[in-house]
Motif scaffolding. Structure first.
Motif, PDB file in Angstrom:
ATOM      1  N   GLU A 108      42.049  51.373  42.717  1.00 42.64           N
ATOM      2  CA  GLU A 108      40.748  50.691  43.369  1.00 42.64           C
ATOM      3  C   GLU A 108      40.238  49.882  42.166  1.00 42.64           C
ATOM      4  O   GLU A 108      39.826  50.353  41.223  1.00 42.64           O
ATOM      5  N   PRO A 109      40.096  48.464  41.965  1.00 41.52           N
ATOM      6  CA  PRO A 109      40.770  47.195  42.950  1.00 41.52           C
ATOM      7  C   PRO A 109      42.306  47.693  42.994  1.00 41.52           C
ATOM      8  O   PRO A 109      43.043  48.145  41.896  1.00 41.52           O
ATOM      9  N   SER A 110      42.971  47.297  43.956  1.00 41.03           N
ATOM     10  CA  SER A 110      44.419  47.451  44.061  1.00 41.03           C
ATOM     11  C   SER A 110      44.926  45.897  44.241  1.00 41.03           C
ATOM     12  O   SER A 110      44.241  45.009  45.060  1.00 41.03           O
ATOM     13  N   LEU A 115      41.058  44.839  34.690  1.00 43.46           N
ATOM     14  CA  LEU A 115      41.907  44.251  35.471  1.00 43.46           C
ATOM     15  C   LEU A 115      42.675  43.186  34.616  1.00 43.46           C
ATOM     16  O   LEU A 115      43.742  42.825  34.821  1.00 43.46           O
ATOM     17  N   MET A 169      43.534  49.194  39.365  1.00 47.94           N
ATOM     18  CA  MET A 169      42.695  50.063  38.377  1.00 47.94           C
ATOM     19  C   MET A 169      42.763  51.512  39.017  1.00 47.94           C
ATOM     20  O   MET A 169      42.481  51.821  40.037  1.00 47.94           O
ATOM     21  N   ASP A 205      42.346  54.850  40.265  1.00 44.43           N
ATOM     22  CA  ASP A 205      40.902  55.301  41.320  1.00 44.43           C
ATOM     23  C   ASP A 205      40.173  56.327  40.649  1.00 44.43           C
ATOM     24  O   ASP A 205      40.854  57.267  40.034  1.00 44.43           O
ATOM     25  N   PHE A 233      44.600  51.096  34.191  1.00 40.44           N
ATOM     26  CA  PHE A 233      45.366  50.499  34.979  1.00 40.44           C
ATOM     27  C   PHE A 233      46.849  51.196  35.407  1.00 40.44           C
ATOM     28  O   PHE A 233      47.185  51.797  34.475  1.00 40.44           O
ATOM     29  N   THR A 250      38.824  54.095  31.824  1.00 43.78           N
ATOM     30  CA  THR A 250      39.109  53.319  32.927  1.00 43.78           C
ATOM     31  C   THR A 250      40.596  53.093  32.572  1.00 43.78           C
ATOM     32  O   THR A 250      41.214  53.259  31.401  1.00 43.78           O
TER      33      THR A 250
END
Ligand SMILES: [Zn+2]
Lengths: 818, 438
Positions: B351-353, B319, B386, B388, B405, B403
């Motif tokens: 997620e997280p948004s 993030l 991020m 999902d 974004f 991962t």
């Protein structure tokens, strides 16, 4: 969701200004859309008793009262006639600030002094009722601040609740969230009530559509006092939360819905025949709802009915038949859980969205039913008053239980980009209602059933991240080193746009859909079926464009209508052509469109996603030049749109283009050309046919062009051509030819001679008129000649002679002397 | 005609510069001889001699004068003799100081005339008069050769100095006059500089596209590529692959335009991200600008709008990378001083948004009446989050290994804020009164 702060304070303590509260909520949870204020923001409102009341001597519509404020009598001028001597009224005193920001002053109204104001319900923020002064009952003591009984002013936050958080559609959920943000406690009222009323199970309960109704609970409250209103404080809360007060029973159900997020329905038990049946609607079944509308039901809809007729479209709205009214004395309370998506579909189909359906459609927690049932029973037995049945009927065959979700601290740190403390993370999740155990960098959370959005590790990480505060997240850049950049095609689009803007055109972006008449007006309608929108906003925006032209013509017409002298606009955009999937593959195509899979093509068919899309998109650049494209200046003449202005633009976009007279139905047949690159058609350029111009409401014919972007070469990679320093010789040659001879062909023929010394040839004048014979024109050509050494007159003249001879052979050109 | 005064002046001048006594002697002898000569003839000859003497040396003159005098013996010689005698007498009185003084007086007068010259033409006339072939000074210089050796340096020096002084004076005056005349000419050539220049054509680029270009340029600088996809999209790419299965409430929130069965006008450019991920392995760094469509029309919503989405999928993306990247982008578009903040949000495919707010680039939060931020101090700029794990799995990436974004922003709204446009509908009407302002 509207959140009255005085109500919120019932569940959680906080010592924040409104601004601080808004910031705390919006930075850690939900967006706050607005802050509303109701009633008296600041000042004093006391209970007064009217001593005298009568007509204002100087005004027909005003009244004057003497009001006892508890040992002190003041004169107040009023606009409403309903107070009477002995009535208790709320009186706001001078100096107080009202919700619109005005400050109440001592005033003289038509000669009489007024020392305050008797208030209506609306002025106090109790309801929208402004019909008269609010009359308070005997329980309100004269001289006491009204605040002792209920708040006189209210601040309401408007929360934009995310769709994954149905738990925040109730005050308790918001209190829990706020307590978690502020790391404090919150409290939930524990319902208590006496039982002993008529038993619920005198009625039946049958759930036929279990798939659409996971839980249905029913309780009877009998001996209800009829015709009562809800207490003032409750009505006030319901109003400030954005709903309307109806009657004591309905208000209690709405109050508990606002408190818990759980919709509740009340039936007049005496009107329920036999019992409650939860079933799907029947074909041809109709129901007349409370709002007076009659609706057709269908088997996709869930209906709450009795043994004889439908009573409620489940979760959406009830019918008149069994609603609670002024005479109701026996009530059946429904607290149920319906399948969210089904409620959403029904509500969409009916075009009817209610406070209940809006909550159900997001998927509610069936375990919320218990508390809501107890709470509403408590409130009903208090007001209007009644006797609760000891038992409920409950259909809840598959109770939902908590689930366990693990969370790795390491994973949380990876996703959030900040260090995460084990204990802090555990505390955060506990504050949301989870039971958390910690072991060696792993948390395990047992998630309460009202948080159906928390079922994966990443869901927990999000909660920890936002409650810890996203301000903790540092700003960093990924450590990549990849070759980014625009592809050459993307660079070309940039170059095309930049070039057109640089030579004076304005870039437009227009809608790619338009009215059915577009193709017809352009004469392109024979057999051409463009892709069409199934649900356009209007018939004026139904067809996908297969050429940029009509959007640009509409823009030009708009500009003309608004008095813009003229101008040139361009657009780079896509056009759309229907491209139905190959014969026999429609089923497979539709399957692909819904699943992304090409597994139904059959073994003999080459998988090709493009052929299954059904629509082909082509990138084009188009422009329209209308009227004066450059205004005259004191030092430059005006420039008007014309064929050669547009052609000049095309020549810049495609330097190697060739042009041949064109046959587009919407263009002037004598002033239009097809643009070729080699043998391929790159587009067209031309003046609009006058009839078409008229159809597009243009007073004169603009010129236009449209090219496939793929053919545009606005910035070709140059190749150096060596040159000698010998100066070029310039020679002119004027020849007379038939009118019809294309000048472009003459130049092409000259170039085709392949002269080693001819380095340039252009037309610099074309003349028709009295100096040349009828049907002829004079074309003046200018040649540049250059050799390795300075050319002698002999060589130059010989070359010119050769050119003239060739032109004579090919076009019957006669050299014009003088 | 014979003019004794002219003759005398000539003689005097010659004498002034020559050896006056020698001249006087010659003249006396000539006068003596002249008693016996034919006067008229002599006069003619004298005149010619005088003429010629301008170019000749004095001895030649004397010889001629002698011959003339001889010829003049039958005339009334006494009168001439008298005159010649008087001339000789006067000439004998001339001394060297006088020569120098007269030279300097002459030079001064000439210089004054030069300084007073009103233009280059007059100056040229004076140059010819004073320094030209037939000027006095030239004459004098010629005569110097005829002078006695001992007199030559002084007289020559005087003449040369006079010549040099005059040349200098002419040069100075010529420069002065050239400057004055240049000034005058330039003054006369002055134009009204407030008149507009020649109007080179000026078009314009659409405000939304300007923002798109700026944002794209920024990401290209970070190593992103630009991905594009169809505007008519399949149900699968537009929804299902993005974690929005059929019947999901999020589908109805995005009022969708439908075409043929299973086809929609894309409601966001997110399907381009899916298509990109399906077509390649990580790492993925792309931005996806393009037109998107929703069935909505009011002053703040148009059925078509532009969107730019972006996606970074790699090992170890967090993030904080999202925040840092988008903060840098905001500074690129809105100025170095803007700050950003994240707020929690909700999107189906992240997620997280989060939502990203940018501090007001106009007032910085200091103006409660600010038209751009409406006093809030912050502008909602974009949604992000991020990626999902379900989305990563759908495209075949391992969410444990990678991962990422993703973010999406509205260049139309950014342009509205940046350029102060209140009505979104203006962007898509092709109105030149609007377009020409950019
Ligand atoms: Zn501002």
């Amino acid at each position: 969701m509207r959140v009255p702060l005085s109500w919120l304070r019932e569940y959680v303590d906080f010592d924040l200004s409104v601004d601080e509260l808004v910031e705390a909520i919006s930075l850690h949870s939900q967006e706050v859309d607005g802050v509303h204020r109701l009633g008296v923001l600041d000042g004093e409102v006391v209970v007064g008793e009217v001593v005298e009341f009568g007509q204002h001597p100087n005004a027909d519509r005003l009244f004057v009262a003497k009001v006892d404020l508890g040992g002190r009598e003041v004169q107040i001028v009023a606009g409403a006639p309903n107070p009477y001597p002995g009535a208790r009224v709320p009186v706001v005193l001078p100096g107080s600030v009202m919700d619109d920001g005005t400050k109440l002053k001592k005033a003289k109204l038509r000669g009489l002094e007024s020392n305050g104001m008797m208030m209506s319900e609306r002025e106090l923020g109790v309801s929208n009722d402004h019909g008269g002064i609010l009359l308070l009952d005997e329980s309100h003591e004269v001289g006491c601040p009204v605040l002792d009984y209920f708040p006189v002013g209210e601040t309401v936050l408007e929360l934009d609740v995310n769709p994954n958080r149905p738990d925040l559609w109730g005050m308790i959920g918001i209190a829990r969230e706020l307590a978690a943000i502020l790391r404090t406690d919150f409290r939930i009222p524990e319902p208590s009530f006496e039982t002993g009323g008529a038993p619920t199970d005198e009625y039946g309960l049958r759930v036929e559509a279990e798939d659409l109704c996971s839980r249905y609970d029913l309780r009877r409250v009998s001996n209800v006092v009829p015709g009562k209103r809800a207490p003032l404080a409750m009505r006030r809360r319901i109003f400030s939360a954005g709903m309307r007060s109806i009657n004591a029973v309905v208000d209690a159900t709405n109050y508990v819905m606002l408190e818990t997020g759980q919709p509740i329905h009340a039936f007049d038990a005496e009107k329920v025949r036999g019992g409650i049946v939860v079933r799907r609607g029947r074909p041809d079944e109709r129901i007349t709802l409370l709002d007076g509308s009659t609706r057709d039901l269908s088997p996709e809809m869930l209906v709450i009915s009795d043994e004889e007729r439908g009573l409620v479209i489940a979760g959406v709205m009830g019918a008149e038949d069994a609603e609670v009214g002024e005479e109701t004395t026996d009530v059946l309370i429904e607290v149920a859980n319906f399948e969210g998506r089904n409620i959403l579909k029904t509500s969409q189909k009916l075009g009817l969205r209610t406070d209940a359906s809006g909550r159900y459609e997001r998927g509610l927690d069936p375990n919320m039913v218990d508390y809501a049932m107890r709470r509403v029973t408590e409130l009903l037995t208090r007001n209007p008053g009644g006797e609760a049945a000891a038992g409920t009927l409950s259909h809840y065959p598959e109770p939902v239980r908590s689930w366990e979700v693990p969370m790795r601290i390491e994973r949380a740190e990876l996703l959030l980009g900040v260090p995460v403390e084990e204990d802090e993370a555990a505390e955060r999740l506990e504050s949301l209602g989870c039971e958390v155990s910690v072991e060696g960098g792993r948390l395990s959370a047992i998630v309460p059933t009202f948080r159906r959005d928390l079922w994966r590790e990443v869901d927990l990480i999000e909660e920890v991240g936002r409650l810890n505060g996203l301000d903790r997240v540092p700003e960093e850049l990924p450590k990549t080193s990849l070759p980014g950049g625009l592809t050459s095609a993307q660079q070309k689009v940039r170059a095309v746009r930049r070039l057109l803007a640089d030579i004076g055109l304005a870039e437009a972006v227009t809608y790619p859909f338009g009215p059915d008449r577009w193709l017809k007006d352009l004469g392109l309608d024979d057999g051409h079926e463009p892709p069409r929108l199934a649900n356009p906003l209007s018939a004026q925006a139904r067809e996908m464009r297969s050429t940029l032209l009509p959007s640009l013509l509409d823009a030009a017409a708009r500009n003309e209508a608004f008095g813009v002298e003229g101008g040139a606009i361009f657009e780079v955009g896509r056009v759309f052509e229907a491209s139905p999937p190959p014969e026999g593959l429609r089923e497979a195509a539709i399957h692909f469109r819904f699943t992304g899979e090409m597994d139904r093509l059959g073994p003999e068919v080459e998988p090709n996603a493009a052929s299954l899309m059904g629509v082909e998109e082509i990138s084009r650049v188009g422009g329209v030049l209308a009227g004066t494209i450059r205004a005259a200046a004191w030092n430059a003449p005006e420039r008007r749109a014309g064929f050669f202005e547009a052609k000049g633009i095309v020549e810049r976009l495609i330097p190697g283009a060739s042009f041949a007279p064109g046959v587009k139905p919407f263009l002037h047949p004598g002033r239009s050309a097809v643009v070729y690159v080699g043998d391929a058609v790159a587009g067209w350029v031309g003046e609009l046919d006058p009839d078409v111009a008229e159809k597009f409401d243009l007073s004169s014919s603009p010129t236009a062009f449209e090219l496939d972007l793929a053919f545009c070469e606005p910035d070709t990679a140059p190749r150096f051509e060596p040159f000698t320093n010998v100066p070029a010789v310039s020679r002119d040659l004027a020849v007379v030819v038939d009118n019809a001879v294309p000048a472009g062909d003459m130049l092409a023929t000259v170039r085709a001679l392949g002269s080693p010394v001819l380095v340039g040839a252009r037309v610099f004048d074309v003349y028709e008129g009295s100096q040349v014979p009828e049907g002829k024109k004079s074309v003046a050509l200018r040649f540049a000649l250059r050799g390795e050494e300075t050319l002698t007159d002999e060589v130059v003249n010989a070359e010119l002679g050769r050119i003239a001879e060739r032109l004579r052979e090919a076009f019957g050109a006669e050299v014009r002397s003088g | 005609m014979y003019d004794p005064s002219q003759m005398a002046r000539f003689a005097r001048e010659a004498a002034r510069l020559a050896d006056a006594s020698k001249f006087a002697e010659q003249a006396r002898r000539a006068a003596e001889a002249a008693k016996h000569l034919d006067a008229s003839k002599f006069a003619e000859q004298a005149r010619r001699a005088a003429e010629a003497a301008k170019h000749l040396d004095v001895s030649k003159f004397a010889e001629r004068a002698r011959r003339a005098a001889e010829a003049a013996k039958h005339l009334d010689a006494s009168k001439f003799a008298e005159q010649a005698r008087r001339a000789a007498e006067a000439a004998s009185r001339v001394d060297r100081e006088q020569v120098v003084a007269e030279a300097s007086r002459f030079t001064e007068q000439a210089q004054a005339a030069i300084r007073a010259a009103k233009n280059l033409a007059e100056l040229e006339r004076l140059r010819i008069e004073y320094l030209g072939r037939s000027s006095q000074l030239t004459e004098v210089k010629k005569l110097v050769r005829e002078l006695p050796v001992e007199a030559r340096p002084e007289v020559g020096g005087v003449a040369n100095r006079a010549s040099r002084d005059l040349e200098d004076a002419i040069k100075v005056r010529a420069e002065e006059l050239a400057f004055i005349e240049r000034e005058a000419r330039l003054r006369a050539e002055a134009v009204d500089v407030t008149l507009p220049g020649v109007p080179y054509p000026k078009g314009s680029l659409h405000p939304s596209m300007r923002v798109v270009d700026e944002v794209v340029d920024f990401f290209v600088g970070l190593g992103y590529r630009v991905a594009e996809g169809p505007e008519v999209e399949t149900d699968y790419y537009n929804f299902t692959a993005l974690n929005i299965p059929p019947g999901h409430p999020a589908r109805t929130m995005q009022d969708t335009f439908f075409l043929d069965e299973g086809l929609v006008l894309r409601t966001h450019t997110s399907p381009v991200q899916i298509r990109t991920m399906l077509s390649q392995e990580p790492p993925v760094y792309v931005v996806c600008p393009g037109r998107t469509y929703r069935r909505d029309s009011d002053p703040t919503h148009t059925p078509m709008f532009n969107q730019i989405e972006g996606l970074a999928v790699d090992r170890g993306i967090t993030l904080s990378h999202l925040k840092g990247t988008l903060a840098a982008m905001a500074r690129h578009v809105f100025g170095e001083d803007v700050k950003v903040r994240l707020r929690p949000s909700y999107f189906q495919f992240t997620e997280p948004s989060v939502e990203l707010d940018v501090s007001c680039f106009v007032c910085g939060g200091s103006d409660p009446k600010c038209k751009v931020c409406k006093g809030a101090g912050w502008l909602e700029m974009l949604g992000a989050g991020m990626v999902d794990p379900a989305v990563l799995e759908e495209v075949g990436y391992d969410p444990e290994e990678y991962t990422g974004f993703a973010f999406g922003m509205g260049p139309d709204r950014m342009a509205m804020a940046k350029y102060g446009v209140a009505d979104l509908r203006l962007f898509f009407e092709g109105d030149l009164r609007f377009l020409r302002q950019f």
